[in-house]
Design a protein around this motif. Structure first.
Motif, short mmCIF file in Angstrom:
data_model
loop_
_atom_site.label_atom_id
_atom_site.label_comp_id
_atom_site.label_asym_id
_atom_site.label_seq_id
_atom_site.Cartn_x
_atom_site.Cartn_y
_atom_site.Cartn_z
N ALA A 59 -16.14 2.78 -12.65
CA ALA A 59 -15.35 3.22 -13.80
C ALA A 59 -15.88 4.50 -14.43
O ALA A 59 -15.09 5.27 -15.01
CB ALA A 59 -15.32 2.10 -14.86
N THR A 60 -17.17 4.77 -14.34
CA THR A 60 -17.74 5.88 -15.09
C THR A 60 -18.20 7.05 -14.23
O THR A 60 -18.34 8.17 -14.73
CB THR A 60 -18.94 5.38 -15.91
N ASN A 61 -18.47 6.82 -12.94
CA ASN A 61 -18.96 7.91 -12.08
C ASN A 61 -17.83 8.88 -11.77
O ASN A 61 -16.82 8.51 -11.16
CB ASN A 61 -19.51 7.33 -10.77
N PRO A 62 -17.95 10.15 -12.17
CA PRO A 62 -16.85 11.10 -11.94
C PRO A 62 -16.65 11.43 -10.46
O PRO A 62 -15.60 11.97 -10.08
CB PRO A 62 -17.29 12.35 -12.72
N ASP A 65 -13.41 10.22 -8.75
CA ASP A 65 -12.21 11.05 -8.99
C ASP A 65 -10.93 10.21 -8.93
O ASP A 65 -10.05 10.41 -8.11
CB ASP A 65 -12.15 12.17 -7.95
N TRP A 66 -10.82 9.25 -9.86
CA TRP A 66 -9.67 8.34 -9.86
C TRP A 66 -8.36 9.05 -10.15
O TRP A 66 -7.28 8.55 -9.80
CB TRP A 66 -9.90 7.20 -10.84
N GLY A 67 -8.42 10.20 -10.81
CA GLY A 67 -7.20 10.95 -11.03
C GLY A 67 -6.57 11.41 -9.73
O GLY A 67 -5.35 11.29 -9.52
N THR A 68 -7.39 11.93 -8.82
CA THR A 68 -6.87 12.33 -7.50
C THR A 68 -6.42 11.11 -6.71
O THR A 68 -5.41 11.17 -5.98
CB THR A 68 -7.97 13.09 -6.73
N PHE A 69 -7.13 10.01 -6.86
CA PHE A 69 -6.73 8.77 -6.20
C PHE A 69 -5.32 8.36 -6.63
O PHE A 69 -4.47 8.05 -5.79
CB PHE A 69 -7.74 7.66 -6.53
N ARG A 70 -5.04 8.36 -7.94
CA ARG A 70 -3.71 7.99 -8.43
C ARG A 70 -2.65 8.98 -7.97
O ARG A 70 -1.51 8.58 -7.70
CB ARG A 70 -3.73 7.91 -9.96
N LEU A 71 -3.02 10.23 -7.86
CA LEU A 71 -2.06 11.25 -7.45
C LEU A 71 -1.59 11.05 -6.02
O LEU A 71 -0.39 11.22 -5.72
CB LEU A 71 -2.69 12.64 -7.61
N TYR A 72 -2.49 10.65 -5.12
CA TYR A 72 -2.15 10.58 -3.70
C TYR A 72 -1.88 9.17 -3.20
O TYR A 72 -1.41 9.02 -2.07
CB TYR A 72 -3.28 11.20 -2.86
N GLN A 255 -3.82 11.07 8.17
CA GLN A 255 -3.23 11.81 7.05
C GLN A 255 -4.21 11.95 5.90
O GLN A 255 -4.23 12.99 5.22
CB GLN A 255 -1.96 11.10 6.56
N ALA A 256 -5.05 10.94 5.68
CA ALA A 256 -6.08 11.07 4.65
C ALA A 256 -7.05 12.20 5.01
O ALA A 256 -7.46 12.99 4.15
CB ALA A 256 -6.84 9.75 4.49
N GLN A 257 -7.39 12.31 6.30
CA GLN A 257 -8.24 13.40 6.75
C GLN A 257 -7.57 14.76 6.53
O GLN A 257 -8.21 15.72 6.09
CB GLN A 257 -8.57 13.24 8.23
N VAL A 258 -6.29 14.84 6.84
CA VAL A 258 -5.56 16.10 6.67
C VAL A 258 -5.56 16.53 5.21
O VAL A 258 -5.80 17.70 4.88
CB VAL A 258 -4.12 15.96 7.20
N VAL A 259 -5.32 15.58 4.32
CA VAL A 259 -5.22 15.91 2.89
C VAL A 259 -6.59 16.32 2.35
O VAL A 259 -6.71 17.32 1.64
CB VAL A 259 -4.64 14.72 2.09
N TYR A 260 -7.64 15.55 2.66
CA TYR A 260 -8.94 15.95 2.10
C TYR A 260 -9.50 17.18 2.81
O TYR A 260 -10.35 17.87 2.26
CB TYR A 260 -9.93 14.80 2.05
N GLY A 261 -9.03 17.45 4.02
CA GLY A 261 -9.43 18.72 4.64
C GLY A 261 -8.80 19.91 3.95
O GLY A 261 -9.38 21.00 3.93
N ARG A 262 -7.62 19.70 3.36
CA ARG A 262 -6.94 20.77 2.65
C ARG A 262 -7.40 20.90 1.20
O ARG A 262 -7.49 21.99 0.65
CB ARG A 262 -5.43 20.53 2.68
N THR A 263 -7.70 19.76 0.56
CA THR A 263 -8.05 19.78 -0.87
C THR A 263 -9.54 19.71 -1.12
O THR A 263 -10.00 20.05 -2.22
CB THR A 263 -7.38 18.60 -1.58
N GLY A 264 -10.32 19.22 -0.14
CA GLY A 264 -11.76 19.05 -0.34
C GLY A 264 -12.12 17.80 -1.11
O GLY A 264 -13.31 17.58 -1.39
N ARG A 265 -11.13 16.95 -1.45
CA ARG A 265 -11.39 15.71 -2.20
C ARG A 265 -11.61 14.56 -1.22
O ARG A 265 -10.73 13.75 -0.96
CB ARG A 265 -10.20 15.39 -3.12
N VAL A 266 -12.81 14.51 -0.65
CA VAL A 266 -13.07 13.56 0.42
C VAL A 266 -13.09 12.12 -0.09
O VAL A 266 -12.39 11.24 0.43
CB VAL A 266 -14.41 13.89 1.12
N VAL A 267 -13.88 11.84 -1.11
CA VAL A 267 -14.09 10.46 -1.57
C VAL A 267 -12.79 9.83 -2.07
O VAL A 267 -12.45 8.71 -1.66
CB VAL A 267 -15.19 10.41 -2.64
N PRO A 268 -12.03 10.45 -2.96
CA PRO A 268 -10.80 9.78 -3.43
C PRO A 268 -9.79 9.54 -2.32
O PRO A 268 -9.10 8.52 -2.32
CB PRO A 268 -10.26 10.74 -4.50
#
Length: 328
Positions: A59-62, A65-72, A255-268
């Motif tokens: 819940a607290t560790n930034p 990146d739960w915002g990116t998680f909700r977005l995708y 597809q998760a790989q493609v998206v985080y390869g484009r955005t750099g948001r690996v963990v979310p």
């Protein structure tokens, strides 16, 4: 500390007290103390603390990146990838268990040739890693550019180009199905041989045809042993579809790989794939429960209540009567 309930035993007037009666009366009035297990309490509290720390970190560790998680999580590209994952799972399961049933029948055959071929198939496809099989089928056109129909070792009367028939999706389904069939064959064979041979002997003594013996006597009993392992294989296949990323098929992990390869948001994005896999596995596990409950009717007069029945009983209170059988 608790006091146990005692029951007073009345003796006829003038009856003699037997040996040891005074000791029994004395023991009946003693208070009993439940056994204490302090280390169980310590271990339980430690587990709760560790779990609470993990949830707090989520819940607290930034970094999560739960915002990116909700977005995708419900993005169109991810939802389409989930559909492709389910498609691969369905095709691989149907092909695998249909072919697995044939291979299992061959292994149970009285023909040494059929048994040997079936054993060699299971041995080969269980030995070769799935990713190697997928790459091989994907490059099958390199070895065989054309398949033809005709006389063995003689002239052909027609054929087709391998490249035009076996697409990337077709190669993935073929690889998953053939790989799954090797495991499904052993699961089905194990369930069948677990049925007592006396069942078939009794059916034969009653004059029941062999086909009816298989469908009405052997298979319903074998299904109880087949289902748990078969469900495990289906769930493993669902997660194993992630291996087809090597073929650039747009399933969930690819597809998760493609998206985080484009955005750099690996963990979310990895969490997006993880949560979808967890949800799909949960649905399959619920389906497994109800199918197993259906096939347990022959062994249990009163099947265990479903989760919904348990919830209704809990809401109605501890004194509520059990729901009628067959409701869910």
């Amino acid at each position: 500390m608790t006091v146990t309930d005692t029951t007073t035993v009345r003796r006829p007037a003038g009856a003699a007290r037997g040996p040891g009666h005074d000791d029994l009366d004395e023991l009946a009035g003693l208070r009993t103390v439940p056994a204490r297990h302090p280390w169980r309490l310590v271990a339980g509290l430690a587990a709760v603390v560790v779990l609470a720390q993990f949830v707090h970190g989520l819940a607290t560790n930034p970094g999560w990146d739960w915002g990116t998680f909700r977005l995708y999580f419900t993005a169109d590209v991810i939802v389409r990838a989930v559909g492709r994952t389910l498609e691969l799972t369905a095709y691989g399961t149907v092909l695998g268990f249909l072919l697995g049933a044939v291979v299992a029948a061959m292994r149970l055959s009285h023909s040494r040739i059929l048994r040997s071929i079936a054993w060699a198939y299971v041995w080969a496809f269980r030995s070769i890693p799935l990713i190697v099989q997928l790459v091989f089928w994907f490059n099958l056109s390199y070895l065989y550019k054309r398949f033809g129909f005709g006389i063995p070792f003689g002239p052909t009367f027609g054929g087709f180009e391998t490249m035009n028939v076996l697409s990337a999706l077709g190669a993935a389904v073929l690889g998953l199905g053939l790989h799954q069939a090797a495991f499904a064959a052993e699961i089905i064979r194990g369930g069948i041989i677990a049925v007592d041979a006396g069942q078939r002997e009794a059916a034969a003594a009653l004059g029941i045809p062999r086909r009816r013996q298989a469908w009405r006597i052997v298979l319903p009993q074998a299904m109880r042993g087949i289902l748990p392992s078969a469900a495990n294989e289906v769930i493993s296949l669902l997660k194993g579809t992630s291996v087809v990323y090597v073929m650039a098929i747009g399933e969930l992990f690819y597809q998760a790989q493609v998206v985080y390869g484009r955005t750099g948001r690996v963990v979310p994005l990895l969490m997006v794939a993880t949560v979808w896999y967890v949800l799909l596995t949960t649905v399959l596990s619920i389906g497994q429960y109800y199918v197993e409950r259906h096939f347990a009717r022959g062994a249990e007069r009163t099947p265990p209540p479903t989760p919904l029945q348990r919830a209704r009983t809990f809401l109605r209170g501890p004194g509520a009567a059990r729901s009628p059988e067959g409701q869910s």
